[in-house]
Design a protein around this motif. Sequence first.
Motif, mmCIF file in Angstrom:
data_model
loop_
_atom_site.group_PDB
_atom_site.id
_atom_site.type_symbol
_atom_site.label_atom_id
_atom_site.label_comp_id
_atom_site.label_asym_id
_atom_site.label_seq_id
_atom_site.Cartn_x
_atom_site.Cartn_y
_atom_site.Cartn_z
ATOM 1 N N MET A 1 0.848 -1.155 -0.076
ATOM 2 C CA MET A 1 -0.026 0.028 0.006
ATOM 3 C C MET A 1 0.875 1.185 -0.044
ATOM 4 O O MET A 1 2.228 1.073 0.346
ATOM 5 C CB MET A 1 -0.778 -0.359 1.299
ATOM 6 C CG MET A 1 -2.204 0.871 1.152
ATOM 7 S SD MET A 1 -3.197 0.293 -0.100
ATOM 8 C CE MET A 1 -4.551 1.352 -0.058
ATOM 9 N N GLN A 2 0.183 2.354 -0.336
ATOM 10 C CA GLN A 2 1.278 3.427 -0.630
ATOM 11 C C GLN A 2 1.510 4.310 0.783
ATOM 12 O O GLN A 2 0.831 4.001 1.831
ATOM 13 C CB GLN A 2 0.231 4.536 -1.141
ATOM 14 C CG GLN A 2 0.272 4.560 -2.899
ATOM 15 C CD GLN A 2 -0.856 4.336 -3.233
ATOM 16 O OE1 GLN A 2 -1.995 3.933 -2.694
ATOM 17 N NE2 GLN A 2 -1.160 4.662 -4.635
ATOM 18 N N LYS A 3 2.880 4.736 0.346
ATOM 19 C CA LYS A 3 3.580 5.228 1.884
ATOM 20 C C LYS A 3 3.210 6.841 1.926
ATOM 21 O O LYS A 3 3.420 7.611 0.907
ATOM 22 C CB LYS A 3 4.978 5.207 1.761
ATOM 23 C CG LYS A 3 5.488 3.785 2.010
ATOM 24 C CD LYS A 3 6.877 3.342 2.252
ATOM 25 C CE LYS A 3 7.055 2.214 2.230
ATOM 26 N NZ LYS A 3 8.568 1.382 1.869
ATOM 27 N N VAL A 4 2.616 7.189 2.898
ATOM 28 C CA VAL A 4 2.542 8.766 3.290
ATOM 29 C C VAL A 4 3.377 9.265 4.368
ATOM 30 O O VAL A 4 3.547 8.671 5.540
ATOM 31 C CB VAL A 4 1.022 8.665 3.952
ATOM 32 C CG1 VAL A 4 0.526 10.081 4.051
ATOM 33 C CG2 VAL A 4 -0.094 8.076 2.905
ATOM 34 N N LYS A 5 3.828 10.479 4.054
ATOM 35 C CA LYS A 5 4.366 11.282 4.984
ATOM 36 C C LYS A 5 3.503 12.380 5.478
ATOM 37 O O LYS A 5 2.856 12.779 4.678
ATOM 38 C CB LYS A 5 5.847 11.737 4.250
ATOM 39 C CG LYS A 5 6.369 12.704 5.546
ATOM 40 C CD LYS A 5 7.941 12.850 5.192
ATOM 41 C CE LYS A 5 8.607 14.103 5.971
ATOM 42 N NZ LYS A 5 8.712 13.571 7.515
ATOM 43 N N LEU A 6 3.635 12.745 6.910
ATOM 44 C CA LEU A 6 2.466 13.757 7.106
ATOM 45 C C LEU A 6 3.387 14.799 7.999
ATOM 46 O O LEU A 6 4.325 14.376 8.617
ATOM 47 C CB LEU A 6 1.656 13.058 8.297
ATOM 48 C CG LEU A 6 0.583 12.177 7.908
ATOM 49 C CD1 LEU A 6 0.062 11.380 9.104
ATOM 50 C CD2 LEU A 6 -0.576 13.038 7.406
ATOM 51 N N ILE A 7 2.972 16.018 7.616
ATOM 52 C CA ILE A 7 3.592 17.187 8.455
ATOM 53 C C ILE A 7 2.648 18.125 8.850
ATOM 54 O O ILE A 7 1.802 18.353 8.381
ATOM 55 C CB ILE A 7 4.397 17.974 6.933
ATOM 56 C CG1 ILE A 7 5.454 17.098 6.740
ATOM 57 C CG2 ILE A 7 5.289 19.387 7.719
ATOM 58 C CD1 ILE A 7 6.056 17.923 5.307
ATOM 59 N N ASN A 8 3.112 18.221 10.160
ATOM 60 C CA ASN A 8 2.165 19.328 10.813
ATOM 61 C C ASN A 8 2.768 20.562 11.079
ATOM 62 O O ASN A 8 3.941 20.769 11.357
ATOM 63 C CB ASN A 8 1.701 18.611 12.111
ATOM 64 C CG ASN A 8 0.866 19.398 13.014
ATOM 65 O OD1 ASN A 8 -0.105 19.480 12.545
ATOM 66 N ND2 ASN A 8 1.485 20.250 13.988
ATOM 67 N N ILE A 9 1.969 21.661 10.680
ATOM 68 C CA ILE A 9 2.283 23.101 11.020
ATOM 69 C C ILE A 9 1.282 23.433 11.821
ATOM 70 O O ILE A 9 0.144 23.369 11.693
ATOM 71 C CB ILE A 9 2.669 23.852 9.901
ATOM 72 C CG1 ILE A 9 3.628 23.035 8.808
ATOM 73 C CG2 ILE A 9 3.003 25.328 10.178
ATOM 74 C CD1 ILE A 9 3.774 23.732 7.365
ATOM 75 N N GLY A 10 1.848 24.240 12.756
ATOM 76 C CA GLY A 10 0.611 25.158 13.806
ATOM 77 C C GLY A 10 0.479 24.592 15.119
ATOM 78 O O GLY A 10 1.467 24.029 15.909
ATOM 79 N N LYS B 1 -3.419 10.465 10.845
ATOM 80 C CA LYS B 1 -2.507 9.284 10.707
ATOM 81 C C LYS B 1 -3.314 7.826 11.069
ATOM 82 O O LYS B 1 -2.877 7.052 10.136
ATOM 83 C CB LYS B 1 -1.263 9.741 11.537
ATOM 84 C CG LYS B 1 -0.233 8.412 11.424
ATOM 85 C CD LYS B 1 0.930 8.887 12.415
ATOM 86 C CE LYS B 1 1.675 7.729 12.899
ATOM 87 N NZ LYS B 1 1.962 7.347 14.463
ATOM 88 N N THR B 2 -3.725 7.767 12.032
ATOM 89 C CA THR B 2 -4.593 6.551 12.274
ATOM 90 C C THR B 2 -5.584 6.383 11.625
ATOM 91 O O THR B 2 -5.613 5.019 10.914
ATOM 92 C CB THR B 2 -5.391 6.954 13.862
ATOM 93 O OG1 THR B 2 -4.295 7.380 14.838
ATOM 94 C CG2 THR B 2 -5.822 5.553 14.456
ATOM 95 N N LYS B 3 -6.121 7.326 10.810
ATOM 96 C CA LYS B 3 -7.107 6.864 9.871
ATOM 97 C C LYS B 3 -6.663 6.423 8.528
ATOM 98 O O LYS B 3 -7.287 5.461 7.961
ATOM 99 C CB LYS B 3 -8.377 8.098 9.598
ATOM 100 C CG LYS B 3 -9.234 8.532 10.738
ATOM 101 C CD LYS B 3 -9.991 9.664 10.131
ATOM 102 C CE LYS B 3 -10.864 10.305 11.541
ATOM 103 N NZ LYS B 3 -11.879 9.440 11.980
ATOM 104 N N LEU B 4 -5.632 6.993 8.251
ATOM 105 C CA LEU B 4 -4.680 6.567 6.988
ATOM 106 C C LEU B 4 -4.416 5.007 7.240
ATOM 107 O O LEU B 4 -4.199 4.181 6.378
ATOM 108 C CB LEU B 4 -3.623 7.391 6.744
ATOM 109 C CG LEU B 4 -4.004 8.650 6.045
ATOM 110 C CD1 LEU B 4 -2.535 9.877 6.361
ATOM 111 C CD2 LEU B 4 -4.198 8.696 4.681
#
Length: 431
Positions: A1-10, A22-25
């Motif tokens: 399955m595809q790999k996702v990187k998450l970035i958080n700002i704020g 992230k959990t939902k993904l």
Amino acid sequence: MQKVKLINIGCKVNFAETSTLKTKLEEKGFTITEKFSDAEIVLINTCTVTNNADSDCRAAIRRAKRESNGAFVGVLGCYAQLNSEKLANMPEVNAVYGIKEKFQIPELLGSQLRESNKSIEVSELISLNFDFAYSADNLARSRCFLKIQDGCDYRCTYCTIPNARGNPRSIPFEQLPEIFREVSDKGFREIVLSGINLGEYNSKNMYYFEDVLHLIAENDFGVRFRISSIEPNLINKKIIDYVCNSQSICKHLHIPLQSGSNKILKLMKRRYTSERLFKDILSIKSINPDVCIGLDVITGFPNETDQDFQQTYKFIENLPVSYLHVFTYSERRNTPAADFPNKVPMKIRKERTNILKQLSNSKLLAFYRGQIGKIHEFLPEKYSENEKIQFGHTSNYLNCKIISDRKLENSFYLVQINEIDTDNKIIATLK
Ligand code: SF4
């Protein structure tokens, strides 16, 4: 399955929402990666609180495309809600998601990845539901940000957040005990109660923020609770009493003061006077002198003269507060203050910011010095194997390090405050 990187700002609310996304993904079968080089999809949760936040988001988008070698880049969050067209026009962006759509991303991605067209999924902020969110990826798994409130309708004249987040809404009160237990069962030991205007927590006009604190004070959930921030007009005797005296509530308050000048507070359409906050802070410190109080301050708001700034400086200098978060005012589109006359030149705004940052450093040092010899409840966070140092915070937000040849358990310890290190961290020992 595809790999996702998450970035958080704020802010902390964004952090909680990024973790929930992230959990939902993961539930949908995506794999989360930390590395750009592995990522086929990069999702960036954006912030628009200042001009700097906007430019940080644009820089993050460009970096994501470059370092991931052309991965699919999706942008969500406050900046995306307010500037969807502008972001969609960036060549690096493949999809833009609004506040309502952010948790639908795992479903939306399926078809979007197959299409070559840009996708804008941003709807108007009407009939908003409360989206439950809490952070689950603190590496030490000790502290968790739990969103219990969202939105704001105060309309302070400098703030664009009500346009991005919509009207106030809160998690139903009846759900709180179960959620607190669930978070505690996952091993977290501190819950940071978070919201856009947290003190406006209001569950069906029956339960208010004081009721949340009462629930916490009267029950043992196996965790301690920290209030992320509270508006000055919402501080009252009950809240002061809970923060000063409850075992389960951290001895820490973060308050958005914004200015010590009543003239500027009025122009900002804030709902309190500096005198009122002064009285409340003195009352807190007279009940419990160890409570750590931090303030947000904005410098260079339109019409802020040297005299107004001096008033703010003197006001804070005389207050027993421990630190400041200082923001240089920047004009936000579609806010009343952006059209106010008598703008302060940017050079002066920044000079004022630097002056208050120096004041903040001396306040912090004075607070830390006053804590030497005292004993506080400490929760471990990161451990450095190389230096053999355990980092963590006390209930009253002292940033401590403890020399320890092993990582401490994820639990509460009593520590004695010994001295202040050169990096402004406190050296403490276990009692
Ligand atoms: S209280 Fe004022 S500054 Fe805070 S989110 Fe609401 S409008 Fe913005």
